[in-house]
Design an enzyme around this catalytic site. Sequence first.
Site, PDB file in Angstrom:
ATOM      1  N   LYS A  54     -56.468  20.728  12.950  1.00  0.00           N
ATOM      2  CA  LYS A  54     -55.940  21.362  11.737  1.00  0.00           C
ATOM      3  C   LYS A  54     -56.110  20.438  10.530  1.00  0.00           C
ATOM      4  O   LYS A  54     -56.446  20.879   9.431  1.00  0.00           O
ATOM      5  CB  LYS A  54     -54.472  21.740  11.943  1.00  0.00           C
ATOM      6  CG  LYS A  54     -54.280  22.888  12.931  1.00  0.00           C
ATOM      7  CD  LYS A  54     -52.834  23.017  13.401  1.00  0.00           C
ATOM      8  CE  LYS A  54     -52.698  24.090  14.473  1.00  0.00           C
ATOM      9  NZ  LYS A  54     -51.358  24.132  15.079  1.00  0.00           N
ATOM     10  N   GLN A  98     -45.419  21.151  15.030  1.00  0.00           N
ATOM     11  CA  GLN A  98     -46.200  21.506  16.220  1.00  0.00           C
ATOM     12  C   GLN A  98     -45.276  21.732  17.415  1.00  0.00           C
ATOM     13  O   GLN A  98     -44.472  20.871  17.762  1.00  0.00           O
ATOM     14  CB  GLN A  98     -47.214  20.402  16.537  1.00  0.00           C
ATOM     15  CG  GLN A  98     -48.167  20.736  17.662  1.00  0.00           C
ATOM     16  CD  GLN A  98     -49.084  21.903  17.330  1.00  0.00           C
ATOM     17  OE1 GLN A  98     -49.637  21.987  16.252  1.00  0.00           O
ATOM     18  NE2 GLN A  98     -49.243  22.811  18.278  1.00  0.00           N
ATOM     19  N   ASP A 121     -46.585  29.046   9.204  1.00  0.00           N
ATOM     20  CA  ASP A 121     -46.736  29.490  10.589  1.00  0.00           C
ATOM     21  C   ASP A 121     -46.186  30.903  10.785  1.00  0.00           C
ATOM     22  O   ASP A 121     -46.465  31.559  11.786  1.00  0.00           O
ATOM     23  CB  ASP A 121     -46.002  28.530  11.541  1.00  0.00           C
ATOM     24  CG  ASP A 121     -46.963  27.722  12.406  1.00  0.00           C
ATOM     25  OD1 ASP A 121     -48.147  28.108  12.493  1.00  0.00           O
ATOM     26  OD2 ASP A 121     -46.532  26.727  13.007  1.00  0.00           O
TER      27      ASP A 121
END
Length: 294
Positions: A54, A98, A121
Site C-alpha cells: 500500500k 491494518q 477503509d
Amino acid sequence: MSSKIIDGKAISSQIKSEIKTETEVLISETGIIPGLAFILVGENPASKVYVKNKGKSCEELGFYSVTETLPEDVTEAELLRLIHNFNKDGKIHGILVQLPLPSHISEQIILEAIDVKRDVDGFHPLNVGRMVIGEKCFIPCTPFGIIELLRRSNVDTQGKNVVIIGRSNIVGKPVANLLIQKEFNATVTVCHSKTKDIKSITSNADILIAAIGKANFVKADFIKEGCVIIDVGINRIEDAESKTGYKLVGDVDYEDCFGKCGKITPVPGGVGPMTIAMLMRNTLDSAKGLIYGQ
C-alpha cells in the site's frame, strides 16, 4: 488473454493511472497532497507485506504516506492516542489500521476512534450506515473493487440474480448492500455456513461472488452456464512443484468452472489488486473533500 477473464490487475492499473493524473492536477491547483497514515501492530508477516504494498502504491501515485509500526504488546490506550494525533493532522486524509489486531485490543473500539472523514477503509459504523441507506460515504475497499470490476467489465446487474457466499462485515454484507441499491438493481441472496443446499441457490445465480475462505469450494456443478464469477478468496494450498511449497487459489475451482462460466476473476490477479486501487481512490476523494467536504 481469454475474453472470459476479468483482469483485475489491468483494471486496477487503469484506475491508478486515473488517480495519478487527478492527483497531479489537485497538487498543481491547490497544493494539497493526498496523505495516508498506516498503523501496523505486531510482526504479522502478511500484514507487513500488505502495508508495504500500500505504501508503494502511495509513492507511485504521488501521495504522502507515513507508517507507524507498534509492538505486539502496545496498549489500546497508546494506539488510541496515535489515532487521535492522526485525526488532527492536516496532512493526513486517510487512516488505515491494518487488521487483525492482537487479541487484547478491541478492533471495534479502534475502528470507531478513526475520524469518519478519514475512514478510507470504510469500516466506521457511520460510513457503514450511510452505505446501507445509499448516502455518500467511504465504501469498503474490497466491495468497492468488486463493483468496479463489474462496471468496467460491462457486467449488467439490472434485475440479475446475484448470489454471495459469505456474510463478513468486510466483503459479504457490504457488497450485498451495494448491489441492492437503485444504481445496480440486483436481486441479492447471501449464503453462509448455515445455508441449506447452497448448490441449489448458486446454480440460479447470474453473478456469483465467493468470499468464504475455503479453497476451491465452488465447483462447476454449483454454477449455471454463462454466469459471472467474482472470486474474492485467497487460500494457500500445498504445491510440491512450487519453490515456496504452496500456491494461491481462490474459493472457486477455477479450472473446473472456467469452461462453463461466462466471465471469471483469476486468483491471484483478480479482486486483490482492486482493493489497493480503491483505497487510493478513497484517499484521493478524501483529500478533495468529495465525501464529507474539506
